[in-house]
Design an enzyme around this catalytic site. Structure first.
Site, mmCIF file in Angstrom:
data_model
loop_
_atom_site.group_PDB
_atom_site.id
_atom_site.type_symbol
_atom_site.label_atom_id
_atom_site.label_comp_id
_atom_site.label_asym_id
_atom_site.label_seq_id
_atom_site.Cartn_x
_atom_site.Cartn_y
_atom_site.Cartn_z
ATOM 1 N N ALA A 66 15.912 0.020 6.499
ATOM 2 C CA ALA A 66 16.098 0.852 7.688
ATOM 3 C C ALA A 66 14.709 1.092 8.273
ATOM 4 O O ALA A 66 13.697 1.012 7.571
ATOM 5 C CB ALA A 66 16.748 2.166 7.288
ATOM 6 N N GLY A 111 17.869 -0.953 3.195
ATOM 7 C CA GLY A 111 19.036 -1.290 4.026
ATOM 8 C C GLY A 111 19.268 -2.790 4.136
ATOM 9 O O GLY A 111 20.402 -3.232 4.368
ATOM 10 N N GLU A 114 21.106 -3.636 1.032
ATOM 11 C CA GLU A 114 22.448 -3.057 1.186
ATOM 12 C C GLU A 114 23.307 -3.911 2.125
ATOM 13 O O GLU A 114 24.484 -4.143 1.871
ATOM 14 C CB GLU A 114 22.340 -1.621 1.724
ATOM 15 C CG GLU A 114 21.769 -0.654 0.690
ATOM 16 C CD GLU A 114 21.488 0.723 1.274
ATOM 17 O OE1 GLU A 114 20.676 0.813 2.221
ATOM 18 O OE2 GLU A 114 22.065 1.702 0.794
ATOM 19 N N GLU A 134 13.872 2.883 -1.900
ATOM 20 C CA GLU A 134 13.970 4.224 -1.301
ATOM 21 C C GLU A 134 13.294 5.291 -2.149
ATOM 22 O O GLU A 134 12.657 6.212 -1.630
ATOM 23 C CB GLU A 134 15.446 4.600 -1.068
ATOM 24 C CG GLU A 134 16.124 3.858 0.068
ATOM 25 C CD GLU A 134 16.704 2.509 -0.339
ATOM 26 O OE1 GLU A 134 16.424 2.021 -1.462
ATOM 27 O OE2 GLU A 134 17.449 1.929 0.478
HETATM 28 N N1 COA Z 1 10.553 0.176 8.912
HETATM 29 C C1 COA Z 1 9.668 0.159 9.922
HETATM 30 N N2 COA Z 1 8.633 -0.702 9.980
HETATM 31 C C2 COA Z 1 8.491 -1.565 8.963
HETATM 32 C C3 COA Z 1 9.369 -1.593 7.866
HETATM 33 C C4 COA Z 1 10.450 -0.672 7.867
HETATM 34 N N3 COA Z 1 11.358 -0.630 6.886
HETATM 35 N N4 COA Z 1 8.962 -2.546 6.997
HETATM 36 C C5 COA Z 1 7.867 -3.109 7.550
HETATM 37 N N5 COA Z 1 7.575 -2.512 8.724
HETATM 38 C C6 COA Z 1 6.475 -2.817 9.641
HETATM 39 C C7 COA Z 1 5.139 -2.344 9.088
HETATM 40 O O1 COA Z 1 4.950 -0.975 9.369
HETATM 41 C C8 COA Z 1 4.173 -3.241 9.828
HETATM 42 O O2 COA Z 1 3.999 -2.738 11.128
HETATM 43 P P1 COA Z 1 2.508 -2.763 11.799
HETATM 44 O O3 COA Z 1 2.207 -4.234 11.971
HETATM 45 O O4 COA Z 1 2.720 -2.058 13.114
HETATM 46 O O5 COA Z 1 1.594 -2.079 10.852
HETATM 47 C C9 COA Z 1 4.947 -4.553 9.951
HETATM 48 O O6 COA Z 1 6.317 -4.219 9.740
HETATM 49 C C10 COA Z 1 4.551 -5.577 8.901
HETATM 50 O O7 COA Z 1 4.659 -4.974 7.615
HETATM 51 P P2 COA Z 1 3.465 -4.902 6.551
HETATM 52 O O8 COA Z 1 3.715 -3.728 5.670
HETATM 53 O O9 COA Z 1 2.133 -4.967 7.235
HETATM 54 O O10 COA Z 1 3.696 -6.277 5.757
HETATM 55 P P3 COA Z 1 3.279 -6.599 4.258
HETATM 56 O O11 COA Z 1 3.489 -8.059 4.088
HETATM 57 O O12 COA Z 1 1.958 -6.010 3.928
HETATM 58 O O13 COA Z 1 4.393 -5.813 3.354
HETATM 59 C C11 COA Z 1 6.602 -5.076 2.768
HETATM 60 C C12 COA Z 1 5.737 -6.168 3.427
HETATM 61 C C13 COA Z 1 8.061 -5.430 3.026
HETATM 62 C C14 COA Z 1 6.349 -5.025 1.258
HETATM 63 C C15 COA Z 1 6.265 -3.703 3.407
HETATM 64 O O14 COA Z 1 6.322 -3.833 4.832
HETATM 65 C C16 COA Z 1 7.180 -2.583 3.010
HETATM 66 O O15 COA Z 1 7.076 -2.052 1.906
HETATM 67 N N6 COA Z 1 8.120 -2.189 3.928
HETATM 68 C C17 COA Z 1 8.998 -1.078 3.705
HETATM 69 C C18 COA Z 1 10.114 -1.477 2.774
HETATM 70 C C19 COA Z 1 11.002 -0.275 2.472
HETATM 71 O O16 COA Z 1 10.596 0.699 1.878
HETATM 72 N N7 COA Z 1 12.251 -0.378 2.925
HETATM 73 C C20 COA Z 1 13.241 0.630 2.664
HETATM 74 C C21 COA Z 1 13.312 1.591 3.759
HETATM 75 S S1 COA Z 1 14.534 2.821 3.368
#
Ligand code: COA
Length: 260
Positions: A66, A111, A114, A134
Site C-alpha cells: 500500500a 499489500g 496480499e 507491516e
Molecule cells: N509506498 C510508497 N512509496 C513507496 C513504497 C510504498 N509502499 N515502496 C517504495 N516506494 C517508493 C520509495 O519511497 C521511493 O520513492 P523516491 O524515489 O521518491 O524516494 C521509490 O518508491 C523507490 O523505492 P526505494 O526504497 O528507493 O527502492 P529500493 O530498491 O531501495 O528498496 C524496497 C525497495 C521495496 C525494499 C523499499 O522501497 C521498501 O521497503 N518499500 C516499502 C515496502 C513496504 O513496507 N510495504 C508495505 C507497506 S504496508
C-alpha cells in the site's frame, strides 16, 4: 477501459492487467485500488475474457505494498475504511469466477503480497521478493494478509513471516507453498500468459464452479461443503460444455468449450 495507473492488454481470451506506477514500485494508492476494482468488475462481466494475468510495471517490482504516504496519515476511522476497501477489491479478484494469475516480477510486499494471495495462482520470477513487512512500520496487514497467508502456508509459517516482517526469496516462497512456480525472470510473462491461455481453454462454467467450490467450500463445515460440491456437480451436468467434453473424449478429439 482507460485508466491512469493501470495498463490493460488483451491476448485473445487472456487479459493482462499491469499496475503502472513504477516510480513508487507500483505501490497501491486509493486511486489505483479503485481502478483495479473497476477493471476487475469489467473483466468479470466480459464473457470474451476467460483468464487474467496481473503484474507490475518495470523489472523491479510487482507491487511494493500500500502507498505509505497514504498510510502515514490514517486516522482510526479512515484506517478502517481503507482496510475494508482493500479487502473488498481483493475479494472481488478471488471471487471473479475466472482464473487470475499473479505474475510476480519483483517485490511483492505488504499489500502486494496480499494482492498476489487473492489471485488464483502465483508465478514468481526467480528474482522476486515476497513478504509482509507491516510490522516493521508498526502496523499490521489490512487487506486480509493475516488470514490468507495463514490459510495458504499454514499458521506457524504465516506467524513467522508476519511477526518478523522478513522478505523471502522466490525459491523460499515456493518451498513454503506461497507461490506455485518459480521461473527465470526473462520467461515470466511468457509463462504466465501461456498458463492463462491453458486455463482459458477449459470449460468456463466448470472453472467457475471449481473456484467457487474451493473458496466457498473451505469456509463451510465439511459435510455442508460436500453438499455444495455435489450441487455444483449437478449444475455443471446441465451444460453444453459437459456434453462436448465427454463426447470429444469418446470421439478421441480435443473439446471446444463455449461457456454454455
Ligand atoms: N509506498 C510508497 N512509496 C513507496 C513504497 C510504498 N509502499 N515502496 C517504495 N516506494 C517508493 C520509495 O519511497 C521511493 O520513492 P523516491 O524515489 O521518491 O524516494 C521509490 O518508491 C523507490 O523505492 P526505494 O526504497 O528507493 O527502492 P529500493 O530498491 O531501495 O528498496 C524496497 C525497495 C521495496 C525494499 C523499499 O522501497 C521498501 O521497503 N518499500 C516499502 C515496502 C513496504 O513496507 N510495504 C508495505 C507497506 S504496508
Amino acid at each position: 477501459m482507460t485508466f491512469e495507473n493501470l495498463l490493460i492488454d488483451r491476448d485473445g481470451p487472456v487479459a493482462v492487467v499491469t499496475v503502472n506506477r513504477p516510480k513508487v514500485l507500483n505501490a497501491l494508492n486509493t486511486q489505483t485500488l479503485d481502478e483495479l476494482r473497476r477493471a476487475i468488475l469489467a473483466l468479470k462481466h466480459d464473457d470474451s475474457v476467460r483468464a487474467v494475468v496481473l503484474t507490475g510495471a518495470g523489472e523491479k517490482s510487482f507491487i511494493a505494498g500500500a502507498d505509505i504516504n497514504e498510510l502515514a496519515v490514517q486516522t482510526p476511522t479512515t484506517g478502517r475504511e481503507h482496510a475494508m476497501a482493500g479487502q473488498h477489491v481483493l475479494d472481488l479478484i478471488e471471487h471473479m469466477g475466472k482464473p487470475v494469475i499473479a505474475a510476480i516480477n519483483g517485490y511483492a510486499l505488504g499489500g502486494g503480497c496480499e494482492l498476489a494471495m487473492a489471485c488464483t495462482l502465483r508465478i514468481a520470477a526467480d528474482t522476486a521478493r515476497l513478504g509482509q513487512p507491516e510490522i516493521t512500520l508498526g502496523i499490521i496487514p489490512g487487506y486480509a494478509g493475516t488470514q490468507r497467508l495463514a490459510r495458504i502456508i499454514g499458521r506457524g509459517r504465516a506467524l513467522e513471516l508476519l511477526l518478523t516482517g522478513d522478505q523471502i526469496s522466490a525459491p523460499e516462497a515456493h518451498r513454503l507453498g506461497l507461490v506455485n512456480r518459480v521461473v527465470p525472470a526473462a520467461d515470466l510473462m511468457r509463462d504466465a500468459r501461456a498458463l492463462a491461455a491453458t486455463l482459458a481453454a477449459k470449460a468456463p462454467v466448470a472453472v467457475r464452479y471449481i473456484l467457487e467450490a474451493v473458496h466457498k467450500g473451505l469456509e463451510m463445515p465439511f459435510p455442508q461443503a460436500q453438499v455444495f460440491e455435489a450441487t455444483l456437480f449437478g449444475l455443471v451436468a446441465s451444460t453444453e460444455d459437459m456434453r462436448e467434453g465427454t463426447k470429444a473424449f469418446l470421439e478421441k478429439r480435443k473439446p471446444e468449450f463455449r461457456g454454455k
